[in-house]
Design a protein around this motif. Structure first.
Motif, PDB file in Angstrom:
ATOM      1  N   CYS A  76      37.974  64.709  45.134  1.00  0.00           N
ATOM      2  CA  CYS A  76      37.372  65.072  43.851  1.00  0.00           C
ATOM      3  C   CYS A  76      36.203  64.138  43.582  1.00  0.00           C
ATOM      4  O   CYS A  76      36.352  62.917  43.580  1.00  0.00           O
ATOM      5  N   CYS A  94      36.984  62.198  39.887  1.00  0.00           N
ATOM      6  CA  CYS A  94      38.051  61.201  39.691  1.00  0.00           C
ATOM      7  C   CYS A  94      38.503  60.562  41.004  1.00  0.00           C
ATOM      8  O   CYS A  94      39.277  59.626  40.989  1.00  0.00           O
ATOM      9  N   CYS A 130      38.534  68.605  41.313  1.00  0.00           N
ATOM     10  CA  CYS A 130      39.942  68.972  41.218  1.00  0.00           C
ATOM     11  C   CYS A 130      40.163  69.809  39.956  1.00  0.00           C
ATOM     12  O   CYS A 130      39.305  69.868  39.073  1.00  0.00           O
ATOM     13  N   CYS A 134      39.691  68.036  36.569  1.00  0.00           N
ATOM     14  CA  CYS A 134      38.301  67.729  36.245  1.00  0.00           C
ATOM     15  C   CYS A 134      37.527  69.006  35.937  1.00  0.00           C
ATOM     16  O   CYS A 134      36.623  69.007  35.098  1.00  0.00           O
TER      17      CYS A 134
HETATM   18 ZN   LIG Z   1      39.262  65.125  39.609  1.00  0.00          ZN
END
Ligand SMILES: [Zn+2]
Ligand SMILES: [Zn+2]
Length: 127
Positions: A78, A81, A115, A118
């Motif tokens: 991701c 994050c 992801c 997010c």
């Molecule tokens: Zn993420």
């Protein structure tokens, strides 16, 4: 090479984990068994296991290194994050060697994505 009791336990923790642990997380897990162990011991053992190709190290810019089982698989990362998701793309060595025109020792494939969490966050903010 002689593997210490710490090295053995660290290898076990990394092989059983599917959460791509950092050295600090491995340290916390190891302390459940060996309360007196120090973080430097964890780093030393991780480095040695990595040098001996018994564990993988996953490096993503701006994130602490994470450790993973050696078994062949690739990663979705991701971009926001830094969470890692395992993905099995099969062994691409032959295709990559053909494309590169060279014999390769290994490859390290990271597929950047957002992801679900997010993505949901971005949607909320966009509304
Ligand atoms: Zn993420
Ligand atoms: Zn993985």
């Amino acid at each position: 090479m002689l593997v210490t009791k710490y090295g053995k336990k660290i290898l076990e923790i990394v092989e059983q984990s599917r959460s791509h642990m950092t050295a600090e997380q491995i340290f916390e897990a190891l302390r459940q068994t060996y309360p007196k162990v120090v973080l430097a011991t964890v780093y030393n053992n991780l480095n040695r296991l990595w040098e001996e190709d018994r564990i993988r190290k996953v490096s993503v810019e701006g994130m602490p290194d994470r450790y993973d089982r050696i078994q062949r698989h690739d990663h979705l990362v991701c971009k926001k994050c830094g969470r890692l998701l395992d993905v099995d793309l099969g062994d691409l060595t032959v295709q990559l060697e053909r494309a590169a025109g060279q014999a390769i020792l290994s490859y390290d494939l990271k597929l950047m994505y957002l992801c679900e969490e997010c993505r949901n966050d971005a949607n909320k903010k966009g509304m």
